[in-house]
Scaffold this motif. Structure first.
Motif, short mmCIF file in Angstrom:
data_model
loop_
_atom_site.label_atom_id
_atom_site.label_comp_id
_atom_site.label_asym_id
_atom_site.label_seq_id
_atom_site.Cartn_x
_atom_site.Cartn_y
_atom_site.Cartn_z
N UNK A 1 0.42 -0.57 18.10
CA UNK A 1 0.02 0.50 18.43
C UNK A 1 0.65 1.41 17.22
N UNK A 2 1.99 1.26 16.62
CA UNK A 2 2.27 1.33 14.87
C UNK A 2 1.96 0.97 14.33
N UNK A 3 1.85 0.17 14.16
CA UNK A 3 0.96 -0.41 13.31
C UNK A 3 -0.64 0.63 12.70
N UNK A 4 -0.85 0.19 13.85
CA UNK A 4 -2.57 1.35 13.84
C UNK A 4 -2.38 2.31 12.79
N UNK A 5 -1.30 3.09 14.41
CA UNK A 5 -0.65 5.08 13.70
C UNK A 5 -0.75 4.45 12.15
N UNK A 6 0.12 4.30 11.56
CA UNK A 6 0.45 4.27 10.76
C UNK A 6 -0.82 3.94 9.06
N UNK A 7 -1.22 2.91 9.25
CA UNK A 7 -2.38 2.55 7.97
C UNK A 7 -3.70 4.00 8.49
N UNK A 8 -4.33 4.27 9.77
CA UNK A 8 -4.60 5.10 9.81
C UNK A 8 -4.02 6.47 9.05
N UNK A 9 -3.07 6.53 9.43
CA UNK A 9 -2.99 7.72 9.05
C UNK A 9 -2.42 7.49 7.31
N UNK A 10 -2.53 6.25 6.95
CA UNK A 10 -2.28 6.45 5.35
C UNK A 10 -3.63 6.18 5.44
N UNK A 11 -4.84 6.02 5.46
CA UNK A 11 -6.38 6.19 5.16
C UNK A 11 -6.63 7.88 5.07
N UNK A 12 -5.83 8.72 5.72
CA UNK A 12 -6.60 10.31 5.20
C UNK A 12 -5.96 10.96 3.97
N UNK A 13 -4.32 10.31 3.26
CA UNK A 13 -5.01 11.40 2.27
C UNK A 13 -6.06 10.40 1.37
N UNK A 14 -5.96 9.20 1.49
CA UNK A 14 -7.12 8.18 0.24
C UNK A 14 -8.45 9.01 0.49
N UNK A 15 -8.59 9.22 1.68
CA UNK A 15 -9.85 9.91 2.19
C UNK A 15 -9.40 11.48 1.36
N UNK A 16 -8.99 11.51 1.20
CA UNK A 16 -9.63 13.54 0.54
C UNK A 16 -9.09 13.13 -1.00
N UNK B 1 0.94 -1.45 0.22
CA UNK B 1 -0.22 -0.02 -0.23
C UNK B 1 0.60 1.04 0.17
N UNK B 2 1.89 1.36 1.06
CA UNK B 2 2.88 2.42 0.95
C UNK B 2 3.36 2.54 -0.47
N UNK B 3 4.18 1.75 -1.54
CA UNK B 3 4.35 1.84 -2.26
C UNK B 3 3.42 2.18 -3.31
N UNK B 4 2.45 1.29 -3.55
CA UNK B 4 1.37 1.54 -4.60
C UNK B 4 0.32 2.46 -4.79
N UNK B 5 -0.32 2.18 -3.18
CA UNK B 5 -1.15 3.31 -2.92
C UNK B 5 -1.08 5.05 -2.97
N UNK B 6 0.49 5.15 -2.24
CA UNK B 6 0.90 6.30 -1.85
C UNK B 6 2.06 7.00 -2.87
N UNK B 7 2.84 5.99 -2.54
CA UNK B 7 4.69 6.95 -3.09
C UNK B 7 4.19 7.60 -4.68
N UNK B 8 3.50 6.00 -5.95
CA UNK B 8 3.84 6.20 -7.33
C UNK B 8 2.70 7.09 -7.38
N UNK B 9 1.26 7.14 -6.66
CA UNK B 9 0.39 7.71 -7.03
C UNK B 9 0.48 9.59 -6.79
N UNK B 10 2.12 9.40 -5.77
CA UNK B 10 2.39 11.13 -5.46
C UNK B 10 3.02 11.67 -5.90
N UNK B 11 3.96 10.81 -6.69
CA UNK B 11 5.08 11.27 -8.28
C UNK B 11 4.24 11.33 -9.36
#
Length: 245
Positions: free
Chosen positions: A103-118, A48-58
């Motif tokens: 806890x760290x895993x939960x925080x990271x996935x929740x953070x990643x849902x923010x730009x997807x929702x945006x 998800x970090x690579x294909x949902x976040x980094x590549x779309x950001x580029x």
């Protein structure tokens, strides 16, 4: 306000898919925390970090190698700082290493849902004003389907750590609740949010990869089953992203 309304409508489907994924925890047998469940979560998160976040950001106009690199580095640095703080708290208060990892895993996935929702909120907000719902619907469908394994990836480690199925499901579902909230906020401040989106996506990707490399992958690698499910989770998420992206 019309744009905000449509942003709320558009982000409802991805949120419901997160809930559905988290609900799968009711169907699965109890799992050990080490190995398979942690491997699956790590695979889903890293893809998800690579294909949902980094590549779309580029690919976005406001993106670029410098924006993405800085965002990624800041996200990783933030999680490293949180890790150091939680490590000190763990020693002082007797918090288990596995609880810190979850806890760290939960925080990271929740953070990643923010730009997807945006992203979905912006697409539906603009479509509600200017038309063109087809493209926004395809985006919501793609992110929604990807949210299915993500919801399970959140809930499963909590269940494996001894939490009840109901609470594990609730935490998995809540990780997706940020999507409609930030989707509507993005529609409300469309210009500013759209410009900041690539950097935020890269930031979330850095946070996720830091958690995967520092906490989850080493735990998964303790068994062959953990490595297998890590690759399975990665392949599943990659296939969904490439097919629906």
């Amino acid at each position: 306000m019309k744009a905000v309304f449509w942003a709320g409508v558009g982000t409802l489907f991805p949120f419901l898919m997160t809930i559905t994924g988290a609900a799968l925890v009711f169907l699965l047998k109890n799992q050990k925390e080490d190995g398979p469940c942690m491997g699956f979560a790590a695979g889903v998160m890293s893809a998800a970090a690579v294909f949902s976040m980094l590549l779309p950001a580029m690919r976005q106009k406001a993106g670029g190698w410098l924006t993405v690199t800085l965002g990624f580095a800041l996200g990783a640095a933030m999680i490293a700082g949180v890790d150091a703080f939680l490590g000190r708290t763990q020693r002082l208060q007797g918090v288990s290493a596995s609880a810190k990892r979850r806890l760290m895993m939960y925080a990271a996935i929740t953070l990643h849902n923010i730009p997807e929702g945006m992203a979905v909120g912006l697409a539906f907000g603009l479509a509600g004003v200017e038309g063109g719902f087809a493209g926004a619907a395809v985006l919501a469908l793609g992110i929604g389907v990807q949210n299915l394994p993500e919801g399970l990836a959140v809930a499963l480690p909590f269940r494996a750590g001894g939490m009840s199925r109901g609470r594990s499901f609730a935490l998995g579902a809540l990780s997706g609740a940020v999507e409609p909230v930030f989707g509507m906020l993005a529609a409300l401040a469309a210009g500013m949010m759209q410009g900041a989106l690539p950097g935020m996506m890269a930031f979330c990707a850095g946070a996720m990869m830091q958690v995967v490399f520092a906490e989850m992958a080493p735990q998964a690698a303790k068994s062959r089953a953990g490595l297998f499910t890590l690759m399975t989770g990665y392949a599943l998420m990659m296939a969904l992203d490439l097919a629906l992206g």
